[in-house]
Design an enzyme around this catalytic site. Structure first.
Site, mmCIF file in Angstrom:
data_model
loop_
_atom_site.group_PDB
_atom_site.id
_atom_site.type_symbol
_atom_site.label_atom_id
_atom_site.label_comp_id
_atom_site.label_asym_id
_atom_site.label_seq_id
_atom_site.Cartn_x
_atom_site.Cartn_y
_atom_site.Cartn_z
ATOM 1 N N SER A 26 0.818 -1.209 0.000
ATOM 2 C CA SER A 26 0.000 0.000 0.000
ATOM 3 C C SER A 26 0.852 1.259 0.000
ATOM 4 O O SER A 26 0.338 2.356 -0.137
ATOM 5 C CB SER A 26 -0.863 0.023 1.263
ATOM 6 O OG SER A 26 -0.003 0.152 2.395
ATOM 7 N N GLY A 27 2.155 1.078 0.194
ATOM 8 C CA GLY A 27 3.003 2.255 0.345
ATOM 9 C C GLY A 27 3.235 2.587 1.809
ATOM 10 O O GLY A 27 3.927 3.544 2.133
ATOM 11 N N VAL A 48 4.395 1.378 5.910
ATOM 12 C CA VAL A 48 5.557 0.678 6.436
ATOM 13 C C VAL A 48 5.279 -0.816 6.651
ATOM 14 O O VAL A 48 6.166 -1.652 6.460
ATOM 15 C CB VAL A 48 6.069 1.355 7.733
ATOM 16 C CG1 VAL A 48 5.039 1.240 8.852
ATOM 17 C CG2 VAL A 48 7.387 0.778 8.163
ATOM 18 N N ASP A 49 4.040 -1.170 7.028
ATOM 19 C CA ASP A 49 3.747 -2.581 7.313
ATOM 20 C C ASP A 49 3.893 -3.464 6.089
ATOM 21 O O ASP A 49 4.540 -4.524 6.139
ATOM 22 C CB ASP A 49 2.330 -2.722 7.889
ATOM 23 C CG ASP A 49 2.161 -1.936 9.183
ATOM 24 O OD1 ASP A 49 1.080 -1.366 9.406
ATOM 25 O OD2 ASP A 49 3.133 -1.886 9.973
ATOM 26 N N SER A 50 3.309 -3.057 4.972
ATOM 27 C CA SER A 50 3.411 -3.886 3.774
ATOM 28 C C SER A 50 4.818 -3.810 3.179
ATOM 29 O O SER A 50 5.287 -4.771 2.563
ATOM 30 C CB SER A 50 2.340 -3.532 2.743
ATOM 31 O OG SER A 50 2.294 -2.155 2.475
ATOM 32 N N CYS A 79 -9.937 4.723 3.055
ATOM 33 C CA CYS A 79 -9.015 5.104 1.981
ATOM 34 C C CYS A 79 -9.650 5.953 0.902
ATOM 35 O O CYS A 79 -8.982 6.791 0.320
ATOM 36 C CB CYS A 79 -8.357 3.874 1.360
ATOM 37 S SG CYS A 79 -9.428 2.826 0.376
ATOM 38 N N GLY A 98 0.431 -6.790 4.716
ATOM 39 C CA GLY A 98 1.036 -6.227 5.923
ATOM 40 C C GLY A 98 0.075 -6.194 7.092
ATOM 41 O O GLY A 98 0.221 -5.381 7.993
ATOM 42 N N CYS A 101 -13.848 -4.717 1.478
ATOM 43 C CA CYS A 101 -12.687 -4.687 0.577
ATOM 44 C C CYS A 101 -11.856 -5.950 0.757
ATOM 45 O O CYS A 101 -11.454 -6.579 -0.219
ATOM 46 C CB CYS A 101 -11.842 -3.440 0.854
ATOM 47 S SG CYS A 101 -10.417 -3.297 -0.234
#
Lengths: 351, 375
Positions: free
Chosen positions: A8-9, A11-13, A196, A124, A100
């Protein structure tokens, strides 16, 4: 293994992708384009914006993995956004992230990943997948403050056997440390908190713009039906809401009921919010079958919190969740998720 | 590795790179100065201008150097329409976004814009364009060949019709894709403005030209120091202009050979691919098409999945149109041709160019077919 990481951009992913690379897997990074501006471009606010895609792309370059952007705007619009608007106009409180996950991520994207000869889809999310003699299990993430198992409660055996949540095995702090160690540009990026596709905007304006005819004024009444005032549309209210009622009282008043068919909002004291049971539809069970009748479980009726002691039993085609203690603020349209300790048993929609 | 995306961009010819090198460290001057350093740069710029003009049958004073094809299109469209008091634009639905977005911009300023659809075959009929012309039409813009499908438009026919009917409206054509393989003589074409880009023809990125027939007034889009006779400000990109001139000369000199060689590879590619992929449709088959382009539609295959598979197999191709994020867009060109969204999303564009090797067409078809099936 060959795995697809949904990036997604954030930090987790980013770290999920990094962990897969460090584990020696062949990794494909993808960002989903879910939402388009008027000319078809990625939005510049909210989640999954052009700059988020750029962040994901840069991390992919740092990790030396191929990176693609997949256009899912059509299914997202019809399955998530359309539903979101409809639910509000019908007086319910939807959770679009759950829809989603259900349709876009763990049905379409997972299918796409398998079609591209990937062994698993990686995200993530803070959750854990376990396997034993009984099959696949979904557990809360190690970091209880970040646990996202609630929004993954719809997953079943087929999905879990092809899904990995690497960051769910550690704390958020540990995730950020990995990002810093690897010098990922998203290491210090703050988490996105908003829906989102709504971003910083208010969901009310969003829904009004898309379903103006469905937003009708109506009466605000007390539990006896006496009219206390008027409102400009049921979409402005959610069960348990205390603020924004447009009037002042001696003691706090809460939204107890929303009837979209008559555009009536009922408000009353907190005691009116308490319910000892709730009907749940479209229930799915991670194991593929329900738990034993009467087994003591914890049921969460909202994203945050530990849930409350309850049992579930079948009733006609649906399920009944019976709480040990009456619970406040149960909003139709939200998801009820049942836990056995740290393990997700299943989830369904509050009727 | 098969690079089949020449329509997106091409590597520079080594001769182009060699010709450009002196201008980085040695002849580095700003042509607008009044000293010897500046003069040397200015001379190089003007020599490049002469060489560029010669390759298209135009005059040096008619050449405006720009940052590329997009800027040339912007200048052509905005520069003529806004120069006319109430001027409007007639253009086509298959144009590159550089023209269509400029048109949308003009509309937002209150100017009239007519967008003419092509036929289902992807060709815009001159009659349809002429029908859309109003008394206040300041420009007709129609591309020489479409960048996605490669289908060639009837430009000289249009020019001849305008002349024979005494239609006074200037014609602009975006020839960015066509230059490598199609002969360009602006006099013969009967047009008034032409856009070209360096990086599509083995030249450098960041440079292109707008050729404007002498006497036609063009208002600048980029304002500043007044370079390019007041029509396009900004310190001249001498290095780019020199590289562009060499690229254009190489392309012109090699055109016949290029056409033959590339057509052979493209045709072999399409023949083999059609053998291996039952139900494959070739867009524009049998119509006048650029030899470089092979635009195909695969039966029930999502172009996003296809491109990822091709990338994994080291084949560089394109869906023909993409958004800033890199996701494939549903092509406005295919939609304008009457294709449905589902079919448009099965389209892939393969394009050949000067680095395509002999025999590569057939080889690539094998690899593409294998990759598409997920081998």
């Amino acid at each position: 293994m060959r795995v697809m990481v949904a990036m997604s951009g954030g930090v987790d992913s980013s770290v999920a992708a990094a962990m897969m690379v460090e584990a020696g897997h062949e990794v494909l990074g993808v960002t989903l384009k879910l939402w388009a501006g008027p000319a078809g471009e990625l939005p510049t606010a909210g989640c999954c914006t052009v700059s988020d895609a750029e962040d994901a792309r840069r991390v992919a370059a740092q990790l030396d993995i191929p990176y693609y952007v997949l256009d899912y705007t059509e299914p997202f619009m019809s399955e998530v956004v359309g539903r979101f608007v409809r639910e509000y106009t019908e007086g319910r409180t939807p959770n679009p992230c759950i829809e989603c996950n259900r349709t876009v991520k763990f049905e379409r994207l997972l299918g796409h990943a398998l079609e591209l000869e990937c062994d698993a889809l990686v995200t993530g999310h803070y959750a854990r997948v376990r396997r034993d003699g009984d099959g696949w299990h979904l557990l809360r993430g190690v970091d209880r403050t970040k646990d996202q198992s609630y929004v993954l409660s719809m997953l079943g055996q087929a999905q879990l056997s092809r899904t990995m949540f690497p960051v769910g095995e550690q704390t958020k702090q540990e995730t950020r440390l990995i990002a810093e160690r690897l010098g990922l540009r998203t290491a210090g990026k703050p988490d996105s908190q908003d829906i989102c596709f709504v971003g910083h905007a208010d969901y009310r304006g969003f829904v009004r713009a898309r379903a103006p005819a469905a937003v009708v004024p109506g009466p605000i009444v007390d539990p006896t039906g006496a009219e206390l005032g008027r409102h400009g549309g049921v979409i402005d209210f959610t069960i348990g809401q205390r603020k924004g009622l447009g009037m002042a009282f001696g003691t706090p008043r809460y939204v107890l009921d929303i009837d979209a068919s008559t555009a009536t909002v009922t408000i009353g004291p907190r005691s009116g919010l308490l319910r000892s049971s709730v009907e749940v539809t479209n229930m799915s069970f991670v194991a593929g079958h329900p738990p034993a009748d009467g087994e003591p479980l914890m049921v969460q009726v909202r994203y945050k919190g530990d849930g409350a002691a309850a049992t579930i039993s079948s009733r006609d085609d649906d399920w009944l969740v019976s709480f040990a203690e009456p619970q406040p603020g149960i909003a139709p349209g939200q998801t009820a998720v049942a836990y056995r300790g740290d393990e997700v048993i299943g989830g369904g929609l509050i009727a | 590795m098969h690079y089949l995306d020449h329509a997106a961009t091409t590597p520079m010819h080594p001769e182009v790179w060699e010709a450009m090198r002196p201008y980085a460290l040695d002849v580095f001057g700003n042509p607008s100065g009044s000293h010897e350093v500046a003069r040397r740069a200015k001379n190089a710029l003007e020599e490049a201008r002469e060489r560029v003009a010669a390759t298209i049958g135009g005059e040096p004073g008619e050449i405006i150097f720009t940052s590329g094809g997009t800027e040339a299109d912007n200048l052509a469209v905005q520069g003529t329409v806004l120069a006319a008091d109430d001027g409007g634009l007639v253009t086509t639905a298959i144009e590159h976004e550089a023209v269509l977005e400029s048109a949308a911009f003009l509309e937002s300023l209150g100017r009239e814009v007519a967008v003419v659809d092509p036929g289902e075959n992807g060709i815009v009929g001159p009659a349809a364009l002429i029908d859309s012309i109003q008394p206040n039409t300041a420009l007709v813009s129609i591309m020489m060949a479409n960048n996605e499908t490669g289908i060639i438009q009837p430009i000289s026919e249009l020019g001849a019709l305008f002349r024979s009917r005494g239609i006074d409206v200037p014609i602009h054509t975006d020839a960015v894709q066509a230059f490598s393989s199609e002969r360009i003589d602006v006099g013969q074409l009967g047009i008034d403005m032409l856009s070209l880009s360096g990086h599509k023809i083995g030249g450098p990125k960041g440079v292109g030209i707008l050729w404007v027939r002498r006497g036609l007034r063009v208002e600048p889009v980029i304002h500043g120091g007044g370079q390019e006779m007041g029509r396009r400000s900004g310190t001249s990109n001498v290095m780019g202009a020199v590289g562009l001139a060499v690229a254009m000369e190489l392309a012109s000199a090699d055109r016949t050979r290029f056409r033959r060689r590339i057509a052979t590879e493209r045709d072999a590619f399409e023949e083999k691919l059609s053998d291996l992929v039952p139900g494959l449709s070739v867009t524009g088959a049998g119509l006048p098409r650029l030899v470089s382009h092979s635009h195909v539609r695969f039966p029930s295959l999502d172009q996003q999945t296809a491109l990822i598979r091709l990338d994994r197999a080291a084949v560089a191709a394109s869906a023909g149109s993409s958004c800033a994020s890199g996701a494939a867009n549903t092509s406005h060109v295919l939609l304008a041709m009457g294709m449905g969204v589902t079919e448009a999303r099965t389209a892939l564009r393969f394009s050949f160019g000067w680095t395509t090797a002999v025999g590569e067409g057939e080889q690539a078809a094998q690899v593409v077919s294998g990759a598409i099936r997920g081998h």
